[in-house]
Design a protein around this motif. Sequence first.
Motif, PDB file in Angstrom:
ATOM      1  N   MET A  72       0.825  -1.212   0.000  1.00  9.27           N
ATOM      2  CA  MET A  72       0.000   0.000   0.000  1.00  9.27           C
ATOM      3  C   MET A  72       0.861   1.265   0.000  1.00  9.27           C
ATOM      4  O   MET A  72       1.786   1.394   0.812  1.00  9.27           O
ATOM      5  CB  MET A  72      -0.930  -0.016   1.213  1.00  9.27           C
ATOM      6  N   ALA A  73       0.552   2.173  -0.923  1.00 11.68           N
ATOM      7  CA  ALA A  73       1.202   3.477  -0.963  1.00 11.68           C
ATOM      8  C   ALA A  73       0.552   4.374   0.085  1.00 11.68           C
ATOM      9  O   ALA A  73      -0.664   4.586   0.067  1.00 11.68           O
ATOM     10  CB  ALA A  73       1.068   4.097  -2.343  1.00 11.68           C
ATOM     11  N   VAL A  74       1.365   4.903   0.992  1.00 13.99           N
ATOM     12  CA  VAL A  74       0.853   5.667   2.134  1.00 13.99           C
ATOM     13  C   VAL A  74       1.549   7.026   2.192  1.00 13.99           C
ATOM     14  O   VAL A  74       2.776   7.115   2.064  1.00 13.99           O
ATOM     15  CB  VAL A  74       1.083   4.898   3.452  1.00 13.99           C
ATOM     16  N   TYR A  75       0.755   8.057   2.402  1.00 11.98           N
ATOM     17  CA  TYR A  75       1.248   9.433   2.479  1.00 11.98           C
ATOM     18  C   TYR A  75       1.004   9.917   3.905  1.00 11.98           C
ATOM     19  O   TYR A  75      -0.124   9.847   4.397  1.00 11.98           O
ATOM     20  CB  TYR A  75       0.514  10.316   1.473  1.00 11.98           C
ATOM     21  N   GLU A  76       2.053  10.427   4.545  1.00 12.65           N
ATOM     22  CA  GLU A  76       1.959  10.771   5.962  1.00 12.65           C
ATOM     23  C   GLU A  76       2.439  12.195   6.218  1.00 12.65           C
ATOM     24  O   GLU A  76       3.282  12.725   5.487  1.00 12.65           O
ATOM     25  CB  GLU A  76       2.800   9.811   6.808  1.00 12.65           C
ATOM     26  N   ASP A  77       1.924  12.773   7.283  1.00 11.60           N
ATOM     27  CA  ASP A  77       2.372  14.098   7.718  1.00 11.60           C
ATOM     28  C   ASP A  77       1.987  14.253   9.189  1.00 11.60           C
ATOM     29  O   ASP A  77       1.141  13.517   9.703  1.00 11.60           O
ATOM     30  CB  ASP A  77       1.716  15.198   6.878  1.00 11.60           C
ATOM     31  N   GLY A  78       2.617  15.220   9.848  1.00 11.36           N
ATOM     32  CA  GLY A  78       2.289  15.502  11.237  1.00 11.36           C
ATOM     33  C   GLY A  78       3.197  14.783  12.214  1.00 11.36           C
ATOM     34  O   GLY A  78       3.952  13.875  11.837  1.00 11.36           O
ATOM     35  N   PRO A  79       3.127  15.162  13.490  1.00 15.02           N
ATOM     36  CA  PRO A  79       3.996  14.574  14.509  1.00 15.02           C
ATOM     37  C   PRO A  79       3.671  13.114  14.771  1.00 15.02           C
ATOM     38  O   PRO A  79       2.506  12.729  14.824  1.00 15.02           O
ATOM     39  CB  PRO A  79       3.716  15.440  15.744  1.00 15.02           C
ATOM     40  N   LYS A  80       4.710  12.306  14.936  1.00 15.49           N
ATOM     41  CA  LYS A  80       4.519  10.870  15.168  1.00 15.49           C
ATOM     42  C   LYS A  80       3.794  10.590  16.484  1.00 15.49           C
ATOM     43  O   LYS A  80       3.177   9.531  16.649  1.00 15.49           O
ATOM     44  CB  LYS A  80       5.880  10.158  15.165  1.00 15.49           C
ATOM     45  N   ASP A  81       3.865  11.529  17.437  1.00 17.92           N
ATOM     46  CA  ASP A  81       3.170  11.320  18.715  1.00 17.92           C
ATOM     47  C   ASP A  81       1.792  11.968  18.734  1.00 17.92           C
ATOM     48  O   ASP A  81       1.116  11.990  19.766  1.00 17.92           O
ATOM     49  CB  ASP A  81       4.016  11.842  19.886  1.00 17.92           C
ATOM     50  N   GLY A  82       1.326  12.481  17.568  1.00 18.46           N
ATOM     51  CA  GLY A  82      -0.006  13.064  17.494  1.00 18.46           C
ATOM     52  C   GLY A  82      -1.070  11.992  17.413  1.00 18.46           C
ATOM     53  O   GLY A  82      -0.791  10.833  17.095  1.00 18.46           O
ATOM     54  N   VAL A  83      -2.310  12.364  17.724  1.00 13.86           N
ATOM     55  CA  VAL A  83      -3.427  11.416  17.576  1.00 13.86           C
ATOM     56  C   VAL A  83      -3.520  11.008  16.109  1.00 13.86           C
ATOM     57  O   VAL A  83      -3.614  11.870  15.219  1.00 13.86           O
ATOM     58  CB  VAL A  83      -4.751  12.062  18.036  1.00 13.86           C
ATOM     59  N   PRO A  84      -3.478   9.700  15.801  1.00 14.37           N
ATOM     60  CA  PRO A  84      -3.518   9.266  14.404  1.00 14.37           C
ATOM     61  C   PRO A  84      -4.894   9.489  13.773  1.00 14.37           C
ATOM     62  O   PRO A  84      -5.921   9.134  14.355  1.00 14.37           O
ATOM     63  CB  PRO A  84      -3.195   7.769  14.476  1.00 14.37           C
ATOM     64  N   VAL A  85      -4.890  10.067  12.580  1.00 12.19           N
ATOM     65  CA  VAL A  85      -6.109  10.266  11.800  1.00 12.19           C
ATOM     66  C   VAL A  85      -5.892   9.597  10.449  1.00 12.19           C
ATOM     67  O   VAL A  85      -4.979   9.968   9.692  1.00 12.19           O
ATOM     68  CB  VAL A  85      -6.443  11.755  11.616  1.00 12.19           C
ATOM     69  N   LEU A  86      -6.703   8.591  10.160  1.00 11.53           N
ATOM     70  CA  LEU A  86      -6.571   7.774   8.947  1.00 11.53           C
ATOM     71  C   LEU A  86      -7.623   8.245   7.941  1.00 11.53           C
ATOM     72  O   LEU A  86      -8.824   8.223   8.232  1.00 11.53           O
ATOM     73  CB  LEU A  86      -6.776   6.305   9.322  1.00 11.53           C
ATOM     74  N   LEU A  87      -7.177   8.667   6.762  1.00 12.17           N
ATOM     75  CA  LEU A  87      -8.068   9.238   5.751  1.00 12.17           C
ATOM     76  C   LEU A  87      -8.338   8.218   4.646  1.00 12.17           C
ATOM     77  O   LEU A  87      -7.412   7.727   3.991  1.00 12.17           O
ATOM     78  CB  LEU A  87      -7.441  10.501   5.157  1.00 12.17           C
ATOM     79  N   SER A  88      -9.606   7.912   4.416  1.00 13.54           N
ATOM     80  CA  SER A  88     -10.037   6.878   3.481  1.00 13.54           C
ATOM     81  C   SER A  88     -10.809   7.517   2.327  1.00 13.54           C
ATOM     82  O   SER A  88     -11.876   8.102   2.533  1.00 13.54           O
ATOM     83  CB  SER A  88     -10.913   5.863   4.231  1.00 13.54           C
ATOM     84  N   HIS A  89     -10.272   7.400   1.115  1.00  9.51           N
ATOM     85  CA  HIS A  89     -10.885   8.059  -0.044  1.00  9.51           C
ATOM     86  C   HIS A  89     -11.940   7.180  -0.702  1.00  9.51           C
ATOM     87  O   HIS A  89     -12.072   5.996  -0.408  1.00  9.51           O
ATOM     88  CB  HIS A  89      -9.805   8.449  -1.061  1.00  9.51           C
ATOM     89  N   GLY A  90     -12.670   7.783  -1.620  1.00 10.55           N
ATOM     90  CA  GLY A  90     -13.713   7.069  -2.352  1.00 10.55           C
ATOM     91  C   GLY A  90     -13.390   6.914  -3.826  1.00 10.55           C
ATOM     92  O   GLY A  90     -12.218   6.833  -4.210  1.00 10.55           O
ATOM     93  N   TRP A  91     -14.430   6.892  -4.665  1.00 15.69           N
ATOM     94  CA  TRP A  91     -14.278   6.696  -6.119  1.00 15.69           C
ATOM     95  C   TRP A  91     -14.704   7.934  -6.861  1.00 15.69           C
ATOM     96  O   TRP A  91     -15.748   8.502  -6.533  1.00 15.69           O
ATOM     97  CB  TRP A  91     -15.147   5.523  -6.576  1.00 15.69           C
ATOM     98  N   PRO A  92     -13.961   8.345  -7.880  1.00 15.53           N
ATOM     99  CA  PRO A  92     -12.652   7.859  -8.289  1.00 15.53           C
ATOM    100  C   PRO A  92     -11.599   8.776  -7.650  1.00 15.53           C
ATOM    101  O   PRO A  92     -11.218   9.800  -8.225  1.00 15.53           O
ATOM    102  CB  PRO A  92     -12.690   8.020  -9.804  1.00 15.53           C
ATOM    103  N   GLU A  93     -11.162   8.414  -6.490  1.00 15.23           N
ATOM    104  CA  GLU A  93     -10.292   9.294  -5.713  1.00 15.23           C
ATOM    105  C   GLU A  93      -8.960   8.612  -5.393  1.00 15.23           C
ATOM    106  O   GLU A  93      -8.686   7.499  -5.831  1.00 15.23           O
ATOM    107  CB  GLU A  93     -11.006   9.731  -4.429  1.00 15.23           C
TER     108      GLU A  93
END
Length: 323
Positions: free
Chosen positions: A16-37
């Motif tokens: 899986m290709a994963v794009y990340e940003d923000g502090p590693k100790d921050g609350v994780p927020v996982l963003l899930s896209h739709g179609w055709p996204e």
Amino acid sequence: MKFPEPRYIDTNGIKMAVYEDGPKDGVPVLLSHGWPELAYSWRHQIPALAKAGFRVIAPDQRGYGNTGGPKGEENVPLYDIEHLTGDLTGLLDALEIDKAVYCGHDWGGMVVWQSALMHPDRVAGVIGVNTPFLPRSPVDPIMAMRMMFGEDMYIVYFQKFGVAEQKVGADTKRTLNFLYRRSGITMQEWEKLPSSDKNLAFIKALDTPESEWRGKPLLNEEELAYYTAAFEKSGWEGGINWYRNFTRNWERSAGLVQKVTAPALMISAADDVVLSPAMTEGMEQYVPDLEKHIIADCGHWTQAEKPEELNRLMIDWLKRRFG
């Protein structure tokens, strides 16, 4: 705006290709896209959430972009909801994250709501963008859509393997330019149309001249080029396969308790004619800890149409509930 390069993470049988940003100790927020996204669809949210102190994780999901996925009609079941939710829990495992706030738009919204049912121990909270929680239908959803809208309704049309991907892939740039447009019609205007004009036959409408397309283009040339390159790389089959599992998902979810125990935020768009704000009515029965908002003058592509307003609502809720 230069979008970051991905890193590749093995999860649930795919890379899986994963794009990340923000502090590693921050609350994780996982963003899930739709179609055709793509993960790129969150390009306005990723830096804003990171700046607010959250650890942002946005994958190209199974079948899409730099992730891609298995091809062939025999592999359609590998795009069912068990695989889609399992991809995300596997991603958290690989990143050594116990729980994350799951945020999803369009089909990605269905994935995050179902994740809250199927993997509740991994879901700290849920943010639905346009997509409400939809309890399990009493009948096969494809049968219901076929009866209500007919064969040209885009989800019904997608059921024939190989047909839709050939149609939309004949000219990927044109298809994306057709789909990524501002609404062009208010909900009030939509509701006044005759039922024959509300059959959601979007793919059939691809055949109409561009001068007749509703709404103004949403993407600039750089954005359109990014999407076009991504879909020319992955093809359209994988993303459309998500739709081909509606019946399978329905059959396999019998007995799954329809109750989201995590805190949830529902952000609707006033003029999204596919996922209307009216569809959120009664959600509290299934999602007891729920906060709801509607973004005015906004169609389906909320992340790009009203990014500042969406970011504000997300960050405010996240800070109140998880800050």
